[in-house]
Write a protein that holds these residues in place. Structure first.
Motif, PDB file in Angstrom:
ATOM      1  N   TYR A  65       0.927  -1.635   0.072  1.00  0.00           N
ATOM      2  CA  TYR A  65       0.158   0.147  -0.198  1.00  0.00           C
ATOM      3  C   TYR A  65       0.897   1.323  -0.069  1.00  0.00           C
ATOM      4  CZ  TYR A  65      -3.459  -3.392   0.464  1.00  0.00           C
ATOM      5  OH  TYR A  65      -4.778  -3.989   0.745  1.00  0.00           O
ATOM      6  N   VAL A  66       2.082   0.767   0.469  1.00  0.00           N
ATOM      7  CA  VAL A  66       2.858   2.275   0.793  1.00  0.00           C
ATOM      8  C   VAL A  66       3.920   2.382  -0.866  1.00  0.00           C
ATOM      9  CG1 VAL A  66       4.565   3.567   1.485  1.00  0.00           C
ATOM     10  CG2 VAL A  66       3.121   2.700   3.069  1.00  0.00           C
ATOM     11  N   PHE A  67       5.313   1.442  -0.833  1.00  0.00           N
ATOM     12  CA  PHE A  67       5.390   1.016  -2.124  1.00  0.00           C
ATOM     13  C   PHE A  67       5.359   1.086  -3.441  1.00  0.00           C
ATOM     14  CE2 PHE A  67       9.164  -0.567   0.972  1.00  0.00           C
ATOM     15  CZ  PHE A  67       9.366   0.276   0.842  1.00  0.00           C
ATOM     16  N   HIS A  68       3.941   0.327  -3.635  1.00  0.00           N
ATOM     17  CA  HIS A  68       3.471   0.522  -4.815  1.00  0.00           C
ATOM     18  C   HIS A  68       2.371   1.375  -4.992  1.00  0.00           C
ATOM     19  CE1 HIS A  68       5.431  -3.053  -6.901  1.00  0.00           C
ATOM     20  NE2 HIS A  68       5.280  -3.235  -5.728  1.00  0.00           N
ATOM     21  N   TRP A  69       1.869   2.331  -4.286  1.00  0.00           N
ATOM     22  CA  TRP A  69       0.678   3.422  -5.083  1.00  0.00           C
ATOM     23  C   TRP A  69       1.953   4.729  -6.078  1.00  0.00           C
ATOM     24  CZ3 TRP A  69       1.140   9.203  -2.418  1.00  0.00           C
ATOM     25  CH2 TRP A  69       0.508   9.453  -3.366  1.00  0.00           C
ATOM     26  N   HIS A  80       7.199   8.163  -5.333  1.00  0.00           N
ATOM     27  CA  HIS A  80       7.745   6.480  -5.434  1.00  0.00           C
ATOM     28  C   HIS A  80       9.181   6.066  -6.235  1.00  0.00           C
ATOM     29  CE1 HIS A  80       5.941   2.515  -7.097  1.00  0.00           C
ATOM     30  NE2 HIS A  80       6.887   2.883  -8.357  1.00  0.00           N
ATOM     31  N   GLU A  81       9.146   6.627  -7.113  1.00  0.00           N
ATOM     32  CA  GLU A  81      10.178   6.417  -7.915  1.00  0.00           C
ATOM     33  C   GLU A  81      12.079   5.949  -7.494  1.00  0.00           C
ATOM     34  OE1 GLU A  81      12.061   5.108 -10.989  1.00  0.00           O
ATOM     35  OE2 GLU A  81      10.578   5.414 -11.162  1.00  0.00           O
ATOM     36  N   VAL A  82      11.999   7.283  -5.679  1.00  0.00           N
ATOM     37  CA  VAL A  82      12.836   7.351  -5.374  1.00  0.00           C
ATOM     38  C   VAL A  82      12.878   5.666  -4.094  1.00  0.00           C
ATOM     39  CG1 VAL A  82      13.936   8.077  -3.220  1.00  0.00           C
ATOM     40  CG2 VAL A  82      13.165   9.563  -5.227  1.00  0.00           C
ATOM     41  N   VAL A  83      11.509   5.700  -3.861  1.00  0.00           N
ATOM     42  CA  VAL A  83      11.198   4.477  -2.665  1.00  0.00           C
ATOM     43  C   VAL A  83      11.015   3.527  -3.075  1.00  0.00           C
ATOM     44  CG1 VAL A  83       9.559   4.783  -0.300  1.00  0.00           C
ATOM     45  CG2 VAL A  83       9.738   6.499  -1.381  1.00  0.00           C
ATOM     46  N   HIS A  84      10.001   3.043  -4.213  1.00  0.00           N
ATOM     47  CA  HIS A  84      10.551   2.269  -5.140  1.00  0.00           C
ATOM     48  C   HIS A  84      10.411   1.049  -6.224  1.00  0.00           C
ATOM     49  CE1 HIS A  84       9.813  -1.972  -3.586  1.00  0.00           C
ATOM     50  NE2 HIS A  84       8.864  -1.722  -4.266  1.00  0.00           N
ATOM     51  N   GLY A  85      10.423   2.504  -6.755  1.00  0.00           N
ATOM     52  CA  GLY A  85      10.298   2.236  -8.545  1.00  0.00           C
ATOM     53  C   GLY A  85      11.463   2.105  -9.079  1.00  0.00           C
ATOM     54  N   TYR A  86      12.780   2.639  -8.512  1.00  0.00           N
ATOM     55  CA  TYR A  86      13.564   2.863  -9.362  1.00  0.00           C
ATOM     56  C   TYR A  86      14.280   0.873  -8.431  1.00  0.00           C
ATOM     57  CZ  TYR A  86      19.169   2.777  -9.620  1.00  0.00           C
ATOM     58  OH  TYR A  86      19.923   2.296  -9.892  1.00  0.00           O
ATOM     59  N   PRO A  94      23.104  -3.459  -6.345  1.00  0.00           N
ATOM     60  CA  PRO A  94      23.217  -4.534  -4.725  1.00  0.00           C
ATOM     61  C   PRO A  94      23.422  -3.395  -4.174  1.00  0.00           C
ATOM     62  CG  PRO A  94      25.671  -4.140  -6.524  1.00  0.00           C
ATOM     63  CD  PRO A  94      24.655  -4.015  -7.850  1.00  0.00           C
ATOM     64  N   MET A  95      24.026  -2.056  -4.241  1.00  0.00           N
ATOM     65  CA  MET A  95      23.919  -1.509  -2.988  1.00  0.00           C
ATOM     66  C   MET A  95      22.647  -0.551  -2.776  1.00  0.00           C
ATOM     67  SD  MET A  95      27.209  -1.314  -2.283  1.00  0.00           S
ATOM     68  CE  MET A  95      27.576  -0.450  -0.777  1.00  0.00           C
ATOM     69  N   ARG A  96      21.683  -1.285  -3.066  1.00  0.00           N
ATOM     70  CA  ARG A  96      20.404  -0.766  -3.286  1.00  0.00           C
ATOM     71  C   ARG A  96      19.159  -1.722  -2.742  1.00  0.00           C
ATOM     72  NH1 ARG A  96      21.530   3.063  -7.464  1.00  0.00           N
ATOM     73  NH2 ARG A  96      21.709   5.702  -6.390  1.00  0.00           N
ATOM     74  N   SER A 104      15.440   3.933   7.202  1.00  0.00           N
ATOM     75  CA  SER A 104      15.287   3.223   8.170  1.00  0.00           C
ATOM     76  C   SER A 104      14.909   3.456   9.122  1.00  0.00           C
ATOM     77  CB  SER A 104      15.692   2.090   8.433  1.00  0.00           C
ATOM     78  OG  SER A 104      16.899   1.740   8.621  1.00  0.00           O
ATOM     79  N   ALA A 105      16.456   4.682  10.093  1.00  0.00           N
ATOM     80  CA  ALA A 105      16.458   4.982  11.425  1.00  0.00           C
ATOM     81  C   ALA A 105      15.063   5.611  12.138  1.00  0.00           C
ATOM     82  CB  ALA A 105      17.878   5.473  11.882  1.00  0.00           C
ATOM     83  N   PRO A 106      14.643   6.923  10.673  1.00  0.00           N
ATOM     84  CA  PRO A 106      13.483   7.709  11.083  1.00  0.00           C
ATOM     85  C   PRO A 106      12.274   6.425  12.013  1.00  0.00           C
ATOM     86  CG  PRO A 106      14.605   8.549   9.755  1.00  0.00           C
ATOM     87  CD  PRO A 106      15.296   7.473  10.210  1.00  0.00           C
ATOM     88  N   VAL A 107      11.993   5.470  10.541  1.00  0.00           N
ATOM     89  CA  VAL A 107      10.831   5.141  11.283  1.00  0.00           C
ATOM     90  C   VAL A 107      10.761   4.055  12.596  1.00  0.00           C
ATOM     91  CG1 VAL A 107       9.561   3.410  10.281  1.00  0.00           C
ATOM     92  CG2 VAL A 107      10.554   4.798   8.170  1.00  0.00           C
ATOM     93  N   VAL A 108      11.835   3.407  12.224  1.00  0.00           N
ATOM     94  CA  VAL A 108      12.461   2.634  13.987  1.00  0.00           C
ATOM     95  C   VAL A 108      12.687   3.595  15.059  1.00  0.00           C
ATOM     96  CG1 VAL A 108      14.409   1.412  14.895  1.00  0.00           C
ATOM     97  CG2 VAL A 108      14.052   1.081  12.827  1.00  0.00           C
ATOM     98  N   ALA A 109      12.800   4.708  14.836  1.00  0.00           N
ATOM     99  CA  ALA A 109      12.728   5.794  15.797  1.00  0.00           C
ATOM    100  C   ALA A 109      11.052   5.788  16.669  1.00  0.00           C
ATOM    101  CB  ALA A 109      13.890   7.000  15.723  1.00  0.00           C
TER     102      ALA A 109
END
Length: 195
Positions: A65-69, A80-86, A94-96, A104-109
């Motif tokens: 619902y987030v990555f494919h919106w 969308h392109e930055v978050v998941h489209g790329y 290999p580095m992405r 991830s750290a802000p979401v975990v926090a």
């Protein structure tokens, strides 16, 4: 992915970093909670698995619902392109293959802060640790499905499930570290061999 060199560098991460960063952090947090008697082994034995299960549901919902919106305007489409489209355009970069710490750290926090506000550290501390361990397992499994040929039947099925999402059915197979959520949610799909 970015024209800005700093942002480009921040978008790449070695796949071991989430494990090396969150592993000691969560083990230390749980160890402190047990040592300071903020929680107990029995409570942790219940709430860490509940956190892991919560992550499985979060993983599915975030991916579907987030990555494919894709959004409707230029800003949301770029987001969308930055978050998941790329990742869908270049699935073997290999580095992405794992989430950068800057994302991830802000979401975990945020999750940790919300659980802290609940005010029940005996339960919420191991619950939080379980969620983070689920996330780290997901990152490792996602990396492995792209970077390595699986050696077990489970690994081959999981890889086939995820590769079908990338190359045949991008509107199906949203579970990455698991397949049962797709069966439960009716989004399990395989490529039609007659096409």
């Amino acid at each position: 992915m970015f024209e800005n060199a700093f942002l480009e560098a921040c978008s790449k991460l070695h796949p071991a970093v989430p494990f090396l960063f969150y592993g000691p952090l969560t083990l230390g947090l749980l160890g402190w909670g047990l040592h300071a008697r903020r929680t107990t082994l029995g409570t942790s034995a219940v709430f860490v698995p509940l956190g892991l299960l919560t992550w499985v549901v979060m993983e599915y919902c975030i991916h579907r619902y987030v990555f494919h919106w894709e959004g409707r305007g230029p800003f949301t489409r770029r987001l969308h392109e930055v978050v998941h489209g790329y990742h869908h355009k270049y699935p073997d970069d290999p580095m992405r293959l794992v989430m950068p710490l800057g994302a991830s750290a802000p979401v975990v926090a945020l999750i940790g802060g919300m659980l802290w506000c609940v005010g029940r550290p005996a339960q919420m501390l191991p619950y939080f640790v379980g969620i983070v361990w689920g996330y780290v397992a997901y990152d490792c499994i996602h990396w492995a499905t792209h970077a390595h040929a699986p050696r077990t039947a489970w690994g081959r099925k999981l890889r086939a499930h995820h590769m079908a999402h990338h190359f045949a059915t991008p509107d199906r197979n949203f579970g990455i570290s698991n397949r049962w959520m797709d069966r439960l949610m009716g989004s399990d799909g395989r490529r039609d061999r007659t096409r």
